[in-house]
Design an enzyme around this catalytic site. Sequence first.
Site, PDB file in Angstrom:
ATOM      1  N   GLU A   1       0.940  -1.114  -0.010  1.00 43.28           N
ATOM      2  CA  GLU A   1       0.244   0.108  -0.044  1.00 43.28           C
ATOM      3  C   GLU A   1       0.956   1.329   0.061  1.00 43.28           C
ATOM      4  OE1 GLU A   1      -3.402   1.957   2.975  1.00 43.28           O
ATOM      5  OE2 GLU A   1      -1.939   0.700   3.841  1.00 43.28           O
ATOM      6  N   HIS A   2       1.828   1.406   0.765  1.00 40.85           N
ATOM      7  CA  HIS A   2       2.920   2.368   1.008  1.00 40.85           C
ATOM      8  C   HIS A   2       4.061   1.804   0.867  1.00 40.85           C
ATOM      9  CE1 HIS A   2      -0.376   5.020   3.219  1.00 40.85           C
ATOM     10  NE2 HIS A   2      -0.374   3.886   3.692  1.00 40.85           N
TER      11      HIS A   2
END
Length: 441
Positions: A334-335
């Site tokens: 996601e990040h």
Amino acid sequence: MSAALNVVRLERLSPDERRRCLTRTESDLGPYLEKVVPIIAAVAEEGDEAVARFTRQFDKAPVTADRLAATPEDFIRARKALAPEVAEAIAFAAANITKFHQDQKPEEMWLHEISPGAFAGDRISAIPSVACYVPRGKGSFPSSVMMTCIPAKVAGVEKIAVVTPPSPDGNIDDATLVAAEAAGVTHVYKCGGAQAVAAVAHGTATIPRCAKIVGPGSPWVVAAKRLVADLIDTGTPAGPSEAIIFADGTVDGRLCALDLLIEAEHGADSSAWLVTADPEVADAAAKALPQFFKEMSPERVAYAEAVLKGPQGGIMLCPDAKSAIAFINDYAPEHLQIMSREPMAWLGSFKHAGEILLGEYTPSTLGNFVLGPNHVLPTGGWAKTASALSVFDFMKRTSIGHVTRMGYDALARQARIIARYEGFDAHANAVSELRRKFLKN
């Protein structure tokens, strides 16, 4: 390195162990799906009464069926009660988030000449309605209000509803209401979890049925979205927080540890890895973590420790940068934060991530709250095929075509050949000599 921390050496992992390092909590929704089925069924049948009952049961909040919606008085109270510096920070963030998504917005229509006399393009228009899910279980998240509502507003969505679990006192968090107001949204409802997803999918007397639902949530929310996907567009897959920090040997490992805790503190269902080929960076990070824990509340320390000592996080030491990059691309986080003095040198190596933050001055904190790009990002490996939430998620494309008399003949002849080959008589007839009988000179 700290024995209490999960430290993994990539080259020593079996294929099964490597796959386990790639898994997240939403990977196995089986237990949640089974429990969510009766919740959705009850909301579909009983509406507001079921929503209120489940809110009392799961959120321990004294909510009744006739008080699910925020009132104008609630917004007034929130504005008065919220600390001025928090209100100022929300306004600052809202301005940046609005600017980013305005710049992202495409032109309303384009039409290009595909061949002489033949034109084709797209018309872009907003979807009719959307529900913005704002989680609360481990904290309150006005940032999620802005990240979901603002791009919807910029896109031109007419009906925007926020669903969020109430506080234990039965009220909606003050900052959440102020953030909604900053985004231009006044329809906010006191419900979360599977019951909120069911409510906006089916509609109740109070909560409107919506065309789409967006926003991050727990495995309960993810499971509910999966079960109502035939009733409502469930948007970008956004489950529990996850992050990978990739570090080369040019940065201080203590800085990596500081940033590793950002997503780890979200909850025990989060995932967070520091991936590096530099033993000194890994060792410095491991030694620094206990010091950073002293600067955190016991609740957030418990969440972070659960992640970093469990199977879904820790430090992964790789034999070289190539193997580290391969693992990260398989993970599709996601990040992704590239911790390097020269982050642009590494950027091209990473193919799959919801967002990529470059360098020592771009921690996830800035991306999550104030930088501008959206923090609702694909999780669970969906970054391989899905993108960050954007104005595009609140818009749809309608293809436009226009053929002039000058362009018709060339297209008709080729289309007629394909139609006949595929056995479609009416298709072929519509572009045959039969058509010419009815065309005006």
